[in-house]
Design an enzyme around this catalytic site. Structure first.
Site, PDB file in Angstrom:
ATOM      1  N   GLU A   1      -5.840  -5.858  18.958  1.00  0.00           N
ATOM      2  CA  GLU A   1      -4.791  -5.724  19.972  1.00  0.00           C
ATOM      3  C   GLU A   1      -4.648  -4.283  20.466  1.00  0.00           C
ATOM      4  O   GLU A   1      -3.561  -3.851  20.866  1.00  0.00           O
ATOM      5  CB  GLU A   1      -3.438  -6.227  19.449  1.00  0.00           C
ATOM      6  CG  GLU A   1      -3.422  -7.686  19.082  1.00  0.00           C
ATOM      7  CD  GLU A   1      -3.843  -8.580  20.232  1.00  0.00           C
ATOM      8  OE1 GLU A   1      -3.101  -8.682  21.216  1.00  0.00           O
ATOM      9  OE2 GLU A   1      -4.932  -9.173  20.142  1.00  0.00           O
TER      10      GLU A   1
ATOM     11  N   GLN B   1      -2.952   2.500  -5.822  1.00  0.00           N
ATOM     12  CA  GLN B   1      -2.892   3.673  -6.696  1.00  0.00           C
ATOM     13  C   GLN B   1      -1.942   3.436  -7.868  1.00  0.00           C
ATOM     14  O   GLN B   1      -2.240   3.811  -9.007  1.00  0.00           O
ATOM     15  CB  GLN B   1      -2.435   4.892  -5.883  1.00  0.00           C
ATOM     16  CG  GLN B   1      -2.591   6.215  -6.602  1.00  0.00           C
ATOM     17  CD  GLN B   1      -4.041   6.647  -6.739  1.00  0.00           C
ATOM     18  OE1 GLN B   1      -4.904   6.131  -6.042  1.00  0.00           O
ATOM     19  NE2 GLN B   1      -4.307   7.555  -7.655  1.00  0.00           N
TER      20      GLN B   1
ATOM     21  N   ARG C   1       4.353  -2.358 -16.222  1.00  0.00           N
ATOM     22  CA  ARG C   1       3.249  -1.612 -16.817  1.00  0.00           C
ATOM     23  C   ARG C   1       3.781  -0.447 -17.645  1.00  0.00           C
ATOM     24  O   ARG C   1       4.597   0.355 -17.159  1.00  0.00           O
ATOM     25  CB  ARG C   1       2.330  -1.095 -15.710  1.00  0.00           C
ATOM     26  CG  ARG C   1       1.239  -0.136 -16.155  1.00  0.00           C
ATOM     27  CD  ARG C   1       0.211  -0.813 -17.017  1.00  0.00           C
ATOM     28  NE  ARG C   1      -0.957   0.050 -17.193  1.00  0.00           N
ATOM     29  CZ  ARG C   1      -1.890  -0.145 -18.096  1.00  0.00           C
ATOM     30  NH1 ARG C   1      -1.813  -1.187 -18.937  1.00  0.00           N
ATOM     31  NH2 ARG C   1      -2.932   0.667 -18.179  1.00  0.00           N
TER      32      ARG C   1
END
Length: 381
Positions: free
Chosen positions: A365, A338, A269
């Site tokens: 659990e 994020q 990106r």
């Protein structure tokens, strides 16, 4: 102190990673969106010997150690937590049969799990009883050579796809001591009076089957009792030492998968004419995510080693590992979203699914709060 894996363990890890990349990752989004159980993937997992990995060789299993089972779980969840749970939980409850079952029980139920011919579950929680296991009210009353079971179980993994279940029942409400009146009994899904209602609309792990189980005068033979009558609660506590370690491995896998995807995205990106991985804010996020994941992995493997060697610290370590690794899973998945920005908020990218899937590791659990109680109790005692 050796932190390395043996050649055999490395081979297991690599084999599972290939399986997960080839069989799970390409179809993960489809099964999540449709909330559909991945029978086709399960067939391939059976061929790869990944179902019930700790089932002994004598009963058709791979006979892997807890450490090796943790390695397998991590790789499955790094590909996809939903389908990873389906594969890793196909024999959920088998530990009780392995540890406390008779030879006949082991021969009757374990081979079908290992071969993929059957799926099982462990039925503990109830609609009004989650973390307080000692308040289970599902009742199993003796009638001749049979037990007659009545009650409800809630949030049961494999509930509507399972062939049989290890069910925690109250067998002696008058027993002295809070924990002495419970037993574990195997109930087959084709018994009269048994019904399963699939739960849909879950936040995450949507490929995995979850259901409410109803028992209405379900009659099972005495030979389905696991171990001694009244010993179910103590059996369950030992079971949790193992399963909580595996939930910790699930958390490590989720963190690993999310961190790896975030690293890849950050390098691809571009913003302001360069990859976002060049920005210190992103570098620090990636550094913290991978550090946390490695720390969780080390604690989880120590817990698995402790279970394997029946170390005195195993109960505390299992709770420490589960509490820490599940927290890391949630935090790392959050940071992965994020880093993806707006792209991470839609299901075009896996991190959206990992973010939803991570939360359950802090709940099932035994919740995070229960784990802290256990750790404190072990320290103070």
């Amino acid at each position: 102190m050796d932190f390395g894996l043996t050649d055999e363990q490395q081979a297991i890890q690599e084999e599972v990673r290939r399986f997960a990349e080839n069989e799970i990752r390409p179809v993960a989004s489809e099964y999540d969106e449709q909330e559909k159980y991945p029978y086709e993937v399960m067939d391939e997992a059976a061929k790869a010997g990944l179902l019930g990995p700790t089932i002994p060789l004598d009963y058709g299993g791979a006979g892997y150690s807890p450490v090796e089972a943790a390695l397998i779980t991590e790789e499955l969840f790094a590909a996809d937590p939903g389908i990873g749970l389906c594969v890793s939980s196909a024999g959920f409850g088998a530990e009780s049969i392995i540890e406390f079952g008779t030879e006949d029980q082991k021969e009757r139920w374990l081979p079908d799990i290992a071969s993929g011919d059957a799926i099982m579950g462990s039925a503990i929680s109830e609609p009004d009883t989650g973390s307080d296991v000692s308040s289970v009210s599902t009742r199993a009353e003796r009638d001749g050579d049979d037990f007659v079971i009545n009650g409800n179980k809630m949030w049961i993994t494999n509930g509507s796809v399972g062939d049989f279940y290890v069910v925690l029942c109250q067998t002696d409400p008058e027993a002295s001591g809070r924990y002495n009146g419970f037993s574990q009994i195997v109930v087959e899904a084709d018994r009269d009076g048994f019904e399963a209602d699939k739960i849909t609309g879950k936040l995450g792990i949507r490929a995995s089957d979850t259901a409410e189980l109803m028992f209405d005068d379900v009659r099972v033979p005495e030979e389905n009792l696991i171990g001694t009558e009244g010993g179910g609660f103590l059996q369950l506590m030992q079971f949790f030492d193992e399963t909580r370690t595996m939930v910790a491995a699930q958390g490590v896998g989720i963190a690993k998968g999310a961190a790896e995807r975030a690293l890849e995205y950050a390098q691809e990106r571009e913003q302001f004419g360069r990859p976002i991985s060049d920005f210190q804010a992103i570098e620090h996020k990636l550094a913290e995510m991978h550090t946390q994941t490695e720390a969780a992995r080390t604690l989880t493997r120590k817990s698995a080693w402790s279970v394997e060697h029946e170390d005195d610290q195993l109960t505390a370590l299992a709770s420490m590992a589960k509490e820490f690794a599940s927290r890391v899973a949630v935090e790392v998945a959050d940071e992965a979203v994020q880093i993806h920005g707006g792209a991470g908020y839609v299901n075009d990218f896996d991190v959206e699914r990992f973010y939803r899937d991570a939360k359950i590791t802090q709940i099932y659990e035994g919740t995070t709060e229960i784990q802290k109680n256990i750790i404190a109790r072990e320290l103070l005692e």
